[in-house]
Design a protein around this motif. Structure first.
Motif, PDB file in Angstrom:
ATOM      1  N   TYR A  98       0.826  -1.211   0.000  1.00  0.00           N
ATOM      2  CA  TYR A  98       0.000   0.000   0.000  1.00  0.00           C
ATOM      3  C   TYR A  98       0.860   1.262   0.000  1.00  0.00           C
ATOM      4  N   LEU A  99       1.951   1.228   0.738  1.00  0.00           N
ATOM      5  CA  LEU A  99       2.865   2.371   0.728  1.00  0.00           C
ATOM      6  C   LEU A  99       3.443   2.572  -0.668  1.00  0.00           C
ATOM      7  N   SER A 100       3.870   1.489  -1.290  1.00  0.00           N
ATOM      8  CA  SER A 100       4.393   1.576  -2.643  1.00  0.00           C
ATOM      9  C   SER A 100       3.306   2.000  -3.625  1.00  0.00           C
ATOM     10  N   ASN A 274      27.272 -15.979   1.079  1.00  0.00           N
ATOM     11  CA  ASN A 274      25.979 -16.411   1.618  1.00  0.00           C
ATOM     12  C   ASN A 274      25.360 -15.341   2.502  1.00  0.00           C
ATOM     13  N   ARG A 275      26.188 -14.652   3.289  1.00  0.00           N
ATOM     14  CA  ARG A 275      25.670 -13.565   4.130  1.00  0.00           C
ATOM     15  C   ARG A 275      25.148 -12.422   3.264  1.00  0.00           C
ATOM     16  N   LEU A 276      25.867 -12.123   2.180  1.00  0.00           N
ATOM     17  CA  LEU A 276      25.414 -11.079   1.267  1.00  0.00           C
ATOM     18  C   LEU A 276      24.087 -11.484   0.616  1.00  0.00           C
ATOM     19  N   PHE A 277      24.006 -12.728   0.147  1.00  0.00           N
ATOM     20  CA  PHE A 277      22.772 -13.201  -0.486  1.00  0.00           C
ATOM     21  C   PHE A 277      21.615 -13.197   0.508  1.00  0.00           C
ATOM     22  N   HIS A 278      21.905 -13.525   1.765  1.00  0.00           N
ATOM     23  CA  HIS A 278      20.847 -13.524   2.773  1.00  0.00           C
ATOM     24  C   HIS A 278      20.289 -12.119   2.974  1.00  0.00           C
ATOM     25  N   THR A 279      21.160 -11.122   3.007  1.00  0.00           N
ATOM     26  CA  THR A 279      20.709  -9.738   3.166  1.00  0.00           C
ATOM     27  C   THR A 279      19.874  -9.291   1.972  1.00  0.00           C
ATOM     28  N   ILE A 280      20.351  -9.595   0.760  1.00  0.00           N
ATOM     29  CA  ILE A 280      19.614  -9.211  -0.448  1.00  0.00           C
ATOM     30  C   ILE A 280      18.269  -9.929  -0.499  1.00  0.00           C
ATOM     31  N   ALA A 281      18.270 -11.219  -0.151  1.00  0.00           N
ATOM     32  CA  ALA A 281      17.019 -11.984  -0.177  1.00  0.00           C
ATOM     33  C   ALA A 281      16.021 -11.432   0.833  1.00  0.00           C
ATOM     34  N   TYR A 282      16.512 -11.033   2.000  1.00  0.00           N
ATOM     35  CA  TYR A 282      15.632 -10.446   3.019  1.00  0.00           C
ATOM     36  C   TYR A 282      15.015  -9.146   2.520  1.00  0.00           C
ATOM     37  N   CYS A 283      15.799  -8.374   1.790  1.00  0.00           N
ATOM     38  CA  CYS A 283      15.331  -7.066   1.296  1.00  0.00           C
ATOM     39  C   CYS A 283      14.590  -7.165  -0.031  1.00  0.00           C
ATOM     40  N   ALA A 284      14.528  -8.350  -0.626  1.00  0.00           N
ATOM     41  CA  ALA A 284      14.058  -8.488  -2.008  1.00  0.00           C
ATOM     42  C   ALA A 284      12.666  -7.913  -2.214  1.00  0.00           C
ATOM     43  N   TYR A 285      11.740  -8.187  -1.298  1.00  0.00           N
ATOM     44  CA  TYR A 285      10.373  -7.700  -1.490  1.00  0.00           C
ATOM     45  C   TYR A 285      10.334  -6.177  -1.465  1.00  0.00           C
ATOM     46  N   GLY A 286      11.043  -5.578  -0.527  1.00  0.00           N
ATOM     47  CA  GLY A 286      11.101  -4.121  -0.470  1.00  0.00           C
ATOM     48  C   GLY A 286      11.790  -3.534  -1.691  1.00  0.00           C
ATOM     49  N   MET A 287      12.853  -4.184  -2.150  1.00  0.00           N
ATOM     50  CA  MET A 287      13.544  -3.722  -3.360  1.00  0.00           C
ATOM     51  C   MET A 287      12.606  -3.770  -4.556  1.00  0.00           C
ATOM     52  N   PHE A 288      11.803  -4.819  -4.619  1.00  0.00           N
ATOM     53  CA  PHE A 288      10.856  -4.962  -5.720  1.00  0.00           C
ATOM     54  C   PHE A 288       9.828  -3.832  -5.700  1.00  0.00           C
ATOM     55  N   LEU A 289       9.337  -3.479  -4.519  1.00  0.00           N
ATOM     56  CA  LEU A 289       8.279  -2.479  -4.407  1.00  0.00           C
ATOM     57  C   LEU A 289       8.771  -1.047  -4.601  1.00  0.00           C
ATOM     58  N   PRO A 324      22.391   0.969  -3.518  1.00  0.00           N
ATOM     59  CA  PRO A 324      22.546   0.899  -2.055  1.00  0.00           C
ATOM     60  C   PRO A 324      21.396   1.574  -1.303  1.00  0.00           C
ATOM     61  N   LEU A 325      20.871   2.666  -1.859  1.00  0.00           N
ATOM     62  CA  LEU A 325      19.741   3.338  -1.211  1.00  0.00           C
ATOM     63  C   LEU A 325      18.500   2.457  -1.239  1.00  0.00           C
ATOM     64  N   SER A 330      14.768  -0.559   1.885  1.00  0.00           N
ATOM     65  CA  SER A 330      14.029  -1.822   1.999  1.00  0.00           C
ATOM     66  C   SER A 330      14.337  -2.517   3.319  1.00  0.00           C
ATOM     67  N   TYR A 331      15.591  -2.543   3.708  1.00  0.00           N
ATOM     68  CA  TYR A 331      15.983  -3.208   4.960  1.00  0.00           C
ATOM     69  C   TYR A 331      15.329  -2.530   6.161  1.00  0.00           C
ATOM     70  N   VAL A 332      15.348  -1.211   6.184  1.00  0.00           N
ATOM     71  CA  VAL A 332      14.760  -0.471   7.307  1.00  0.00           C
ATOM     72  C   VAL A 332      13.257  -0.716   7.380  1.00  0.00           C
ATOM     73  N   LEU A 333      12.565  -0.608   6.245  1.00  0.00           N
ATOM     74  CA  LEU A 333      11.114  -0.790   6.236  1.00  0.00           C
ATOM     75  C   LEU A 333      10.720  -2.211   6.634  1.00  0.00           C
ATOM     76  N   LEU A 334      11.420  -3.200   6.097  1.00  0.00           N
ATOM     77  CA  LEU A 334      11.087  -4.590   6.417  1.00  0.00           C
ATOM     78  C   LEU A 334      11.400  -4.922   7.869  1.00  0.00           C
ATOM     79  N   THR A 335      12.512  -4.393   8.383  1.00  0.00           N
ATOM     80  CA  THR A 335      12.860  -4.631   9.786  1.00  0.00           C
ATOM     81  C   THR A 335      11.828  -4.020  10.719  1.00  0.00           C
ATOM     82  N   LEU A 336      11.408  -2.794  10.429  1.00  0.00           N
ATOM     83  CA  LEU A 336      10.399  -2.136  11.255  1.00  0.00           C
ATOM     84  C   LEU A 336       9.077  -2.886  11.198  1.00  0.00           C
ATOM     85  N   TYR A 337       8.716  -3.351  10.002  1.00  0.00           N
ATOM     86  CA  TYR A 337       7.441  -4.049   9.899  1.00  0.00           C
ATOM     87  C   TYR A 337       7.500  -5.416  10.583  1.00  0.00           C
ATOM     88  N   ASP A 338       8.624  -6.123  10.450  1.00  0.00           N
ATOM     89  CA  ASP A 338       8.754  -7.415  11.140  1.00  0.00           C
ATOM     90  C   ASP A 338       8.687  -7.248  12.657  1.00  0.00           C
TER      91      ASP A 338
END
Length: 360
Positions: A98-100, A274-289, A324-325, A330-338
């Motif tokens: 909805y925000l997006s 793997n740590r890099l991929f984990h971070t990107i995967a966690y942010c993927a939905y926010g990056m998409f939006l 990077p932005l 995405s990381y901040v928004l997803l972390t806050l929502y989780d």
């Protein structure tokens, strides 16, 4: 000696590849068309391959969505439990969506309240027409919402298997008829259904670990390299997107899924990656939006405020500052929502059963 790659690391890598490919596909909308080389004094045009990259990445993400929703092989004793499961899944999708959506309404000047309501309900692919076209990128949320709803319905234990097959066939037939004859439904609901079903079955049957699939995986690089030029030639000959040929499209998507899975055997051996991929995967939905709104704002700022007209400078800014932005936002928004969102406190009281339940 290669170590065993954990399934979560594979999925992180595959999701990272999917979202990265989508970002690369959409980047030319805000800078120069990198798949056309007329700026370099040549007529080479890779538009067809550029379009095929989108289909591969979407097929990969839809396949993963099917695999991940069925990773615990859940079944539901009644419709109430299925509804609670679906609510929790949609509660993870819709608030940030909805925000997006609010940002996209500004970007694309979508002011029609009927069209806005259709997008708010996630029905933009079911009720799609020339008067109510789905917004770019956000149509994917409507696609996944329909698939999640069907998954929840078809995993209710009280519904006999024959009825489940009839329901699935009836839904797909209705969507097909409304898309081809009534022109009110988007064919993408049909095109991407097989990767989603394939992901569900792969998780249920553990296909990738089977001996037969190991042999298929060993041959996959040649299979994908065979389908890719075939799809490119089809698009070039008929001047149509590959989505108009459902058979070729699905062969391309499945071969790409298998190729990326095969590559994970090599890439996921590195713990730092793997740590890099984990971070990107966690942010993927926010990056998409949010990648389109962020790139739009950066491009406007560079052109209007900084008075930058050089297309290569703008491209560099969108890549080295914008990406990077996008990840950071995405990381901040997803972390806050989780931490503070609906799913942080919502826990269904009714039992949802998995195969482990029956072994206890």
């Amino acid at each position: 000696m290669n170590r065993i790659v954990h399934r979560s690391s594979r999925f992180d890598f595959m999701r990272s590849v999917g979202i990265s490919t989508i970002l690369l596909y959409n980047l030319p909308d805000y800078c120069f068309k990198s798949y056309r080389f007329h700026l370099f004094g040549t007529t080479v045009d890779l538009s067809q391959l550029h379009h095929l990259s989108l289909q591969c990445s979407l097929g990969l993400l839809v396949f993963l969505a099917g695999s991940l929703i069925n990773r615990h092989q859940l079944t539901f004793p009644n419709i109430q439990t299925a509804g609670k499961f679906l609510f929790k899944k949609l509660a993870k999708l819709f608030p940030l969506y909805y925000l997006s959506l609010a940002l996209f309404c500004y970007l694309y000047s979508m002011l029609d309240w009927g069209q806005i309501l259709i997008h708010v309900l996630g029905l933009q692919l079911i009720f799609a027409s020339d008067g109510y076209p789905p917004l770019p990128t956000l149509w994917y949320v409507g696609l996944i919402s329909v698939y999640y709803s069907l998954f929840s319905l078809l995993n209710i234990e009280k519904i006999p298997t024959l009825y489940k097959a009839a329901i699935l066939g009836g839904v797909l037939l209705t969507l097909f008829l409304s898309a081809t004859y009534l022109n009110i439904t988007d064919m993408r609901l049909i095109c991407y259904s097989l990767p989603f079903i394939g992901g569900i079955l792969a998780a249920k049957k553990n296909w990738f670990e089977g001996r037969i699939w190991r042999k298929v995986l060993s041959l996959n690089r040649g299979v994908f390299l065979a389908f890719l030029p075939l799809c490119w030639l089809w698009e070039k000959k008929y001047s149509l997107g590959i989505e108009h040929n459902t058979i070729l499209l699905n062969l391309l998507m499945f071969s790409f899924v298998l190729l990326i899975y095969r590559l994970s055997d090599v890439v996921c051996q590195n713990s730092r990656l793997n740590r890099l991929f984990h971070t990107i995967a966690y942010c993927a939905y926010g990056m998409f939006l949010f990648h389109r709104p962020i790139w739009f704002a950066l491009e406007q700022m560079m052109r209007s405020l900084l008075l930058i007209d050089n297309i290569y400078t703008i491209t560099a800014g969108l890549v080295f500052l914008g990406i990077p932005l996008i990840v950071g936002v995405s990381y901040v928004l997803l972390t806050l929502y989780d931490r503070y969102g609906i799913t942080a406190w919502y826990h269904p009281k009714t039992l949802i059963r998995s195969p482990k339940f029956y072994r206890q």
